[in-house]
Design an enzyme around this catalytic site. Structure first.
Site, PDB file in Angstrom:
ATOM      1  N   GLU A   1     -70.839  70.753  22.716  1.00  0.00           N
ATOM      2  CA  GLU A   1     -70.973  70.418  21.301  1.00  0.00           C
ATOM      3  C   GLU A   1     -71.391  71.686  20.584  1.00  0.00           C
ATOM      4  O   GLU A   1     -72.531  72.136  20.705  1.00  0.00           O
ATOM      5  CB  GLU A   1     -72.017  69.304  21.104  1.00  0.00           C
ATOM      6  CG  GLU A   1     -71.706  68.020  21.875  1.00  0.00           C
ATOM      7  CD  GLU A   1     -70.404  67.361  21.470  1.00  0.00           C
ATOM      8  OE1 GLU A   1     -69.806  67.771  20.457  1.00  0.00           O
ATOM      9  OE2 GLU A   1     -69.972  66.430  22.172  1.00  0.00           O
TER      10      GLU A   1
ATOM     11  N   CYS B   1     -75.482  71.694  12.710  1.00  0.00           N
ATOM     12  CA  CYS B   1     -74.129  72.119  13.088  1.00  0.00           C
ATOM     13  C   CYS B   1     -73.064  71.356  12.314  1.00  0.00           C
ATOM     14  O   CYS B   1     -71.953  71.857  12.137  1.00  0.00           O
ATOM     15  CB  CYS B   1     -73.916  71.949  14.590  1.00  0.00           C
ATOM     16  SG  CYS B   1     -74.116  70.256  15.187  1.00  0.00           S
TER      17      CYS B   1
END
Length: 475
Positions: free
Chosen positions: A222, A256
């Site tokens: 991720e 993010c």
């Protein structure tokens, strides 16, 4: 930096922890539904018991992290995600019936059985360290696994809290946490786990994947990237500003899946700026408010100031959105900023910002936006703002990304029944929801032969009967 002796000691400690957990897996490879639910309830109880301490530890690691942001973005999603898993776990664990070719295998059965992988390694970043450690553990435990978790070097207070308190809830053969004291991350990623989950930067993700490849260890990555908001001409500018600015300045932009930059019709940019000037001071009246989070460390703080200075020096208009000083080195706080006219090759437009700076980019035709995004790495998310279904679908079809939130940002990540993950340079693999359960399970195919095997007709020596059967099967 650790010396050779320390590295050997570290490697021995990690290997011993993995050996302990693997032995426990072999002794009890498939925990029951009741055992898995007990683990999930225990994890949920840990979060509730230590809610205040978790918030305080994270704030200490940041210098100042809004307690409300920690509760909203970390504590609540972890508790609520466990509740979702508990509700659906029995269904997730149920063997799946699959079809059988009746011509070749009459009377036989096919099943797919989700079974635990074994020991899962988790490498956690600093920006949401409770969410990104305990939410994966939800699905790791739901799938019946054991886990080793490596925290970030920027989460020292939190790591110490977890290392000190978690053994009262889980034995070391079930769960262990490790602090980053130098060299731990690389040694950790070289362990022969049954699966490895990494959340962090693309650069580190490449190194982790290369290390895991030596053991043929499957990885879920991720990562991040430059997630754009795309405001279309039909969407109300003020509503777009209210929603984008909340997400952008949550955790001071250190997310993010935050809005990295926003595309707007050229004519809408002045209105967006005016709305931003009015909205942001009502949320953060001053830079030193405890509701506004610090930048995590000095290098990140200086990197963001450098990006602002570079854009300003190259002719961009840099607009701070709070009265008073634009930043404070003592607290590592940088005021929310909007930047207009940043050059295409500037730091702000070529690197992930990961801070409270929002570049606005104007467009005349939507195709220009699509082409610009597609010319770069695939982002972790895109955020189209439009009331026209066809326009939204056009952007979803033509711009690939890890996920999408329509007419808002970030919130697809908070949906327990949606998978979360990147694509291309923004990551690979998924977790959350049933996909998280599947990621940490082996979906094991099992074939059950009938009492009588029709394939006996095809055993050698082959003759006329075999020829007739094969002619029928291949007609």
């Amino acid at each position: 930096m650790p010396d050779v002796a320390e590295n050997m000691e570290l490697s021995t400690e990690l290997t011993a922890a993995l050996r302990l957990q693997r032995a426990a897996c072999l002794a009890h490879p498939v925990p029951t539904l009741a055992e898995r639910k007990r683990d999930l309830h225990t994890l949920q109880r840990f979060i509730r018991d230590h809610k205040d301490a978790l918030c305080a530890a994270i704030s200490a690691d940041y210098g100042n992290r809004s307690r409300h942001e920690t509760l909203l973005a970390e504590i609540f999603p972890a508790i609520d995600g466990i509740a979702h898993a508990l509700k659906h776990l029995k269904k997730w664990m149920r063997p799946q019936c699959r079809g059988v070719d009746w011509r070749s295998f009459p009377g036989a059965r096919n099943r797919v059985m989700p079974q635990p992988l074994g020991v899962v390694g988790v490498i956690v970043p600093w920006n949401f360290p409770v969410n990104l450690s305990l939410v994966p553990l939800t699905y790791i435990f739901a799938a019946g696994n054991r886990a080793m978790v490596k925290m970030s070097e920027n989460s020292r207070h939190l790591a110490r809290l977890l290392i000190d308190t978690m053994p009262a809830y889980f034995p070391p053969e079930k769960l262990q946490f490790f602090d980053e004291t130098g060299g731990v991350g690389m040694a950790f990623s070289q362990l022969p786990f049954d699966h490895l989950l990494f959340t962090g930067s693309g650069q580190t993700g490449r190194a982790v994947m290369a290390a895991a490849a030596r053991n043929l260890c499957p990885v879920t990555l991720e990562l991040g990237g430059k997630a754009p908001a795309i405001v279309c001409a039909d969407f109300d500018v003020r509503t777009a500003a209210e929603r984008i600015l909340f997400v952008k300045f949550l955790n001071a932009g250190q997310i993010c899946t935050s809005v990295d930059h926003a595309w707007l019709p050229e004519a809408s940019i002045p209105a967006f700026v005016e709305h931003a000037r009015a909205i942001v001071p009502t949320r953060y009246p001053r830079l030193d408010t405890p509701d506004y989070t610090s930048i995590i460390d000095e290098p990140a703080f200086e990197r963001l100031l450098l990006a602002l200075d570079e854009a300003r020096a190259r002719g961009a208009q840099v607009i701070p959105l709070l009265p008073g000083t634009a930043y404070d080195r003592a607290t590592r706080k940088i005021a929310p900023h909007i930047v207009l006219g940043a050059p295409d090759d500037s730091l702000l437009l070529t690197r992930e910002i990961f801070g409270p700076i929002l570049p606005l980019r104007g467009y005349a035709r939507l195709d220009t936006v699509i082409d610009s995004i597609n010319a770069g790495p695939r982002p972790l998310a895109i955020y189209p703002f439009s009331n026209k279904t066809d326009t939204v679908q056009l952007l979803i079809d033509r711009v690939m990304s890890g996920g999408v939130s329509v007419n808002d940002a970030l919130y697809h990540v908070g949906q327990h029944d949606l998978p979360f993950g990147g694509v291309g340079e923004s990551g690979m693999g998924h977790y959350h929801g049933v996909e998280g359960f599947h990621t940490f399970s082996k979906l094991r195919p099992v074939f059950y032969q009938a009492r009588y095997s029709a394939l006996k007709l095809l055993w050698p020596p082959y003759g006329k009967l075999a020829s007739r059967v094969l002619a029928f099967l291949t007609r």
